[in-house]
Enzyme design. Structure first.
Site, PDB file in Angstrom:
ATOM      1  N   ASP A  96      -4.911 -19.153 -48.430  1.00  0.00           N
ATOM      2  CA  ASP A  96      -4.820 -18.120 -49.490  1.00  0.00           C
ATOM      3  C   ASP A  96      -5.175 -16.711 -49.028  1.00  0.00           C
ATOM      4  O   ASP A  96      -5.143 -15.782 -49.840  1.00  0.00           O
ATOM      5  CB  ASP A  96      -5.706 -18.541 -50.690  1.00  0.00           C
ATOM      6  CG  ASP A  96      -7.184 -18.738 -50.288  1.00  0.00           C
ATOM      7  OD1 ASP A  96      -7.828 -19.633 -50.862  1.00  0.00           O
ATOM      8  OD2 ASP A  96      -7.673 -18.018 -49.383  1.00  0.00           O
ATOM      9  N   HIS A 111      -4.451 -24.386 -41.098  1.00  0.00           N
ATOM     10  CA  HIS A 111      -3.293 -24.906 -41.850  1.00  0.00           C
ATOM     11  C   HIS A 111      -2.298 -23.815 -42.182  1.00  0.00           C
ATOM     12  O   HIS A 111      -1.426 -24.016 -43.019  1.00  0.00           O
ATOM     13  CB  HIS A 111      -3.768 -25.628 -43.124  1.00  0.00           C
ATOM     14  CG  HIS A 111      -4.515 -26.880 -42.814  1.00  0.00           C
ATOM     15  ND1 HIS A 111      -5.332 -27.508 -43.706  1.00  0.00           N
ATOM     16  CD2 HIS A 111      -4.561 -27.638 -41.685  1.00  0.00           C
ATOM     17  CE1 HIS A 111      -5.861 -28.586 -43.149  1.00  0.00           C
ATOM     18  NE2 HIS A 111      -5.412 -28.687 -41.927  1.00  0.00           N
ATOM     19  N   CYS A 147      18.826 -14.869 -37.057  1.00  0.00           N
ATOM     20  CA  CYS A 147      19.906 -15.869 -36.899  1.00  0.00           C
ATOM     21  C   CYS A 147      21.202 -15.350 -37.522  1.00  0.00           C
ATOM     22  O   CYS A 147      22.295 -15.522 -36.993  1.00  0.00           O
ATOM     23  CB  CYS A 147      19.509 -17.183 -37.563  1.00  0.00           C
ATOM     24  SG  CYS A 147      18.236 -18.088 -36.681  1.00  0.00           S
ATOM     25  N   SER A 197     -13.147 -31.658 -49.511  1.00  0.00           N
ATOM     26  CA  SER A 197     -13.337 -33.068 -49.885  1.00  0.00           C
ATOM     27  C   SER A 197     -13.413 -33.964 -48.660  1.00  0.00           C
ATOM     28  O   SER A 197     -13.635 -35.162 -48.780  1.00  0.00           O
ATOM     29  CB  SER A 197     -12.170 -33.517 -50.782  1.00  0.00           C
ATOM     30  OG  SER A 197     -10.942 -33.310 -50.082  1.00  0.00           O
ATOM     31  N   ALA A 239     -20.038 -22.919 -54.505  1.00  0.00           N
ATOM     32  CA  ALA A 239     -20.178 -22.116 -53.291  1.00  0.00           C
ATOM     33  C   ALA A 239     -20.568 -20.679 -53.607  1.00  0.00           C
ATOM     34  O   ALA A 239     -21.428 -20.088 -52.939  1.00  0.00           O
ATOM     35  CB  ALA A 239     -18.862 -22.149 -52.526  1.00  0.00           C
TER      36      ALA A 239
HETATM   37  C1  BV8 Z   1      -1.454 -34.562 -38.724  1.00  0.00           C
HETATM   38  C2  BV8 Z   1      -1.409 -26.754 -46.066  1.00  0.00           C
HETATM   39  C3  BV8 Z   1      -0.432 -35.929 -37.267  1.00  0.00           C
HETATM   40  C4  BV8 Z   1      -0.470 -27.163 -47.123  1.00  0.00           C
HETATM   41  C5  BV8 Z   1      -2.637 -28.770 -45.739  1.00  0.00           C
HETATM   42  C6  BV8 Z   1      -4.101 -41.798 -43.275  1.00  0.00           C
HETATM   43  C7  BV8 Z   1      -5.418 -41.720 -42.843  1.00  0.00           C
HETATM   44  C8  BV8 Z   1      -5.870 -40.575 -42.173  1.00  0.00           C
HETATM   45  C9  BV8 Z   1      -5.014 -39.511 -41.929  1.00  0.00           C
HETATM   46  C10 BV8 Z   1      -3.716 -39.611 -42.365  1.00  0.00           C
HETATM   47  C11 BV8 Z   1      -3.251 -40.735 -43.031  1.00  0.00           C
HETATM   48  N1  BV8 Z   1      -1.954 -40.525 -43.338  1.00  0.00           N
HETATM   49  C12 BV8 Z   1      -1.583 -39.320 -42.882  1.00  0.00           C
HETATM   50  C13 BV8 Z   1      -2.643 -38.765 -42.274  1.00  0.00           C
HETATM   51  C14 BV8 Z   1      -2.697 -37.457 -41.620  1.00  0.00           C
HETATM   52  C15 BV8 Z   1      -2.824 -36.359 -42.663  1.00  0.00           C
HETATM   53  C16 BV8 Z   1      -4.013 -36.594 -43.547  1.00  0.00           C
HETATM   54  O1  BV8 Z   1      -5.140 -36.379 -43.152  1.00  0.00           O
HETATM   55  N2  BV8 Z   1      -3.714 -37.066 -44.764  1.00  0.00           N
HETATM   56  C17 BV8 Z   1      -4.784 -37.340 -45.700  1.00  0.00           C
HETATM   57  C18 BV8 Z   1      -4.343 -36.882 -47.092  1.00  0.00           C
HETATM   58  C19 BV8 Z   1      -5.097 -38.826 -45.676  1.00  0.00           C
HETATM   59  N3  BV8 Z   1      -3.032 -35.158 -41.904  1.00  0.00           N
HETATM   60  C20 BV8 Z   1      -1.955 -34.474 -41.523  1.00  0.00           C
HETATM   61  O2  BV8 Z   1      -0.820 -34.744 -41.834  1.00  0.00           O
HETATM   62  C21 BV8 Z   1      -2.235 -33.313 -40.581  1.00  0.00           C
HETATM   63  N4  BV8 Z   1      -1.377 -33.476 -39.449  1.00  0.00           N
HETATM   64  O3  BV8 Z   1      -2.295 -35.413 -38.868  1.00  0.00           O
HETATM   65  O4  BV8 Z   1      -0.499 -34.639 -37.822  1.00  0.00           O
HETATM   66  C22 BV8 Z   1       0.505 -35.903 -36.176  1.00  0.00           C
HETATM   67  C23 BV8 Z   1       0.096 -36.481 -34.997  1.00  0.00           C
HETATM   68  C24 BV8 Z   1       0.969 -36.504 -33.983  1.00  0.00           C
HETATM   69  C25 BV8 Z   1       2.232 -35.945 -34.122  1.00  0.00           C
HETATM   70  C26 BV8 Z   1       2.623 -35.347 -35.318  1.00  0.00           C
HETATM   71  C27 BV8 Z   1       1.758 -35.321 -36.353  1.00  0.00           C
HETATM   72  C28 BV8 Z   1      -1.880 -31.990 -41.239  1.00  0.00           C
HETATM   73  C29 BV8 Z   1      -2.801 -31.780 -42.403  1.00  0.00           C
HETATM   74  C30 BV8 Z   1      -2.548 -30.386 -42.946  1.00  0.00           C
HETATM   75  C31 BV8 Z   1      -1.815 -30.504 -44.255  1.00  0.00           C
HETATM   76  N5  BV8 Z   1      -1.759 -29.183 -44.868  1.00  0.00           N
HETATM   77  N6  BV8 Z   1      -2.599 -27.533 -46.226  1.00  0.00           N
HETATM   78  C32 BV8 Z   1      -0.683 -26.312 -48.327  1.00  0.00           C
HETATM   79  O5  BV8 Z   1      -1.801 -25.825 -48.553  1.00  0.00           O
HETATM   80  O6  BV8 Z   1       0.291 -26.188 -49.062  1.00  0.00           O
HETATM   81  S1  BV8 Z   1      -3.879 -29.760 -46.215  1.00  0.00           S
HETATM   82  C33 BV8 Z   1      -4.474 -29.183 -47.672  1.00  0.00           C
HETATM   83  O7  BV8 Z   1      -5.127 -30.258 -48.297  1.00  0.00           O
HETATM   84  C34 BV8 Z   1      -5.547 -28.151 -47.518  1.00  0.00           C
HETATM   85  O8  BV8 Z   1      -5.272 -27.248 -46.485  1.00  0.00           O
HETATM   86  C35 BV8 Z   1      -6.758 -28.959 -47.272  1.00  0.00           C
HETATM   87  O9  BV8 Z   1      -6.908 -29.262 -45.924  1.00  0.00           O
HETATM   88  C36 BV8 Z   1      -6.442 -30.231 -48.001  1.00  0.00           C
HETATM   89  C37 BV8 Z   1      -7.190 -30.225 -49.306  1.00  0.00           C
HETATM   90  O10 BV8 Z   1      -8.449 -30.465 -48.973  1.00  0.00           O
HETATM   91  P1  BV8 Z   1      -9.608 -29.477 -49.443  1.00  0.00           P
HETATM   92  O11 BV8 Z   1      -9.401 -28.121 -48.906  1.00  0.00           O
HETATM   93  O12 BV8 Z   1     -10.836 -30.203 -49.096  1.00  0.00           O
HETATM   94  O13 BV8 Z   1      -9.448 -29.333 -50.986  1.00  0.00           O
HETATM   95  P2  BV8 Z   1      -9.723 -30.439 -52.041  1.00  0.00           P
HETATM   96  O14 BV8 Z   1      -9.135 -29.999 -53.318  1.00  0.00           O
HETATM   97  O15 BV8 Z   1      -9.339 -31.761 -51.462  1.00  0.00           O
HETATM   98  O16 BV8 Z   1     -11.315 -30.463 -52.191  1.00  0.00           O
HETATM   99  C38 BV8 Z   1     -11.974 -29.361 -52.743  1.00  0.00           C
HETATM  100  C39 BV8 Z   1     -13.444 -29.695 -52.676  1.00  0.00           C
HETATM  101  O17 BV8 Z   1     -14.137 -28.555 -53.144  1.00  0.00           O
HETATM  102  C40 BV8 Z   1     -13.808 -30.846 -53.573  1.00  0.00           C
HETATM  103  O18 BV8 Z   1     -14.613 -31.744 -52.848  1.00  0.00           O
HETATM  104  C41 BV8 Z   1     -14.618 -30.198 -54.705  1.00  0.00           C
HETATM  105  O19 BV8 Z   1     -15.725 -30.996 -55.087  1.00  0.00           O
HETATM  106  C42 BV8 Z   1     -15.119 -28.948 -54.068  1.00  0.00           C
HETATM  107  N7  BV8 Z   1     -15.265 -27.812 -54.977  1.00  0.00           N
HETATM  108  C43 BV8 Z   1     -14.481 -27.485 -56.041  1.00  0.00           C
HETATM  109  N8  BV8 Z   1     -14.943 -26.321 -56.578  1.00  0.00           N
HETATM  110  C44 BV8 Z   1     -15.991 -25.921 -55.823  1.00  0.00           C
HETATM  111  C45 BV8 Z   1     -16.210 -26.863 -54.802  1.00  0.00           C
HETATM  112  N9  BV8 Z   1     -17.190 -26.747 -53.889  1.00  0.00           N
HETATM  113  C46 BV8 Z   1     -17.988 -25.663 -53.977  1.00  0.00           C
HETATM  114  N10 BV8 Z   1     -17.843 -24.707 -54.920  1.00  0.00           N
HETATM  115  C47 BV8 Z   1     -16.871 -24.813 -55.861  1.00  0.00           C
HETATM  116  N11 BV8 Z   1     -16.751 -23.858 -56.808  1.00  0.00           N
END
Ligand code: BV8
Length: 248
Positions: A96, A111, A147, A197, A239
């Protein structure tokens, strides 16, 4: 928490650090956008299948994020960098742009960035692009002008790391170098995770990398994350309320 003059600080942020700026987290929406699983829309398969849907997803987020402001959590992290200089490194999962707008520069956007586009075909450099290209079905999909000048029509894509896509290896190397420096210089270090998370890898594994380098691991989060057991300290809450007073 006390930071001695030689302590190094490695910070990882997630969507929770921008929640108080009005940007919905992925968990808030139960991982859904307009009833699509984000992991489907934010993926190369999703883009190949329906580029218009994906461009609408990112165009709407570009418009929304541009109207948001950094919150006290962002400002606290910018102040920490200003005070610590090269002893500080911020790794963010967020796309963002709010950390940059708050003043952080020692920052790795692992990311990608919402306001950057690139060509989905040619190798031109990713470029700053603040336009919300597709907000309705009447809008044309954005194409690469480089392109086009060669008679090819190639779609632009957001410069975002989608699910199933590799992170930039140089980004991960930079984090490894920071941790290696801590070990080599035999200095104390803290790994601080804020608003994540701990579900998405490899970002969620960085705490283990820092811990292996001897870091004290600290979490500021609204709820217990998936990788809670990796943290020495857990400050539960917002936060924007906790960060400003966390480091003396
Ligand atoms: C890769 C851009 C491999 C997009 C993002 C099974 C098991 C393990 C891993 C995998 C699996 N299957 C697939 C995978 C791999 C996958 C993955 O990890 N999947 C998960 C879902 C299981 N990972 C990938 O695909 C990565 N690449 O592994 O490549 C590979 C290997 C070889 C060759 C080729 C490929 C790429 C991952 C990147 C994806 N892109 N973002 C976009 O934004 O549009 S990820 C996206 O989601 C975010 O960037 C972020 O990383 C994620 C969300 O997570 P958070 O940021 O933590 O946000 P979330 O809402 O989840 O949590 C918020 C937290 O804040 C909460 O806990 C809440 O309590 C807290 N909160 C809320 N308010 C507050 C607060 N805390 C404090 N104050 C507040 N006010």
């Amino acid at each position: 928490m006390e930071l001695t003059p030689d302590t190094r600080l490695l910070v990882l942020t997630g969507a929770g650090v921008s929640a108080e700026s009005g940007i919905p987290t992925f968990r808030d929406a139960n991982g859904l956008w307009e009833n699509h699983a984000v992991e489907q829309v934010a993926s190369p398969e999703g883009f190949a299948e329906d580029p218009r849907l994906v461009w609408r997803f990112y165009s709407m987020r570009r418009e929304a994020a541009a109207r948001c402001e950094p919150n006290p959590a962002h400002h606290a992290l910018a102040s920490l960098e200003a005070a610590m200089g090269a002893r500080f490194l911020l790794v963010t999962q967020n796309v963002d742009d709010l950390h940059r707008r708050a003043g952080n520069r020692r920052m790795i956007e692992i990311h990608g960035n919402l306001f950057t586009s690139r060509c989905s075909v040619c190798k031109r450099e990713p470029f700053r692009d603040e336009r919300a290209h597709v907000l309705s079905d009447a809008d044309d999909l954005p194409v690469c002008d480089a392109c086009l000048s060669k008679g090819r029509e190639s779609l632009l894509r957001p410069h975002i790391v989608w699910f199933g896509e590799m992170l930039d290896p140089s980004h991960l190397r930079a984090v490894e170098r920071f941790v290696a420096g801590v070990v080599a210089d035999r200095v104390p270090s803290v790994f601080l995770a804020v608003g994540t998370s701990g579900l998405v890898y490899p970002a969620a594994g960085l705490v283990r990398l820092a811990q292996a380098g001897g870091a004290k691991t600290v979490l500021v989060n609204a709820d217990p994350p998936a990788n809670l057991e990796a943290f020495d300290e857990f400050h539960r809450g917002k936060a924007g309320e906790i960060l400003p007073g966390l480091f003396a």
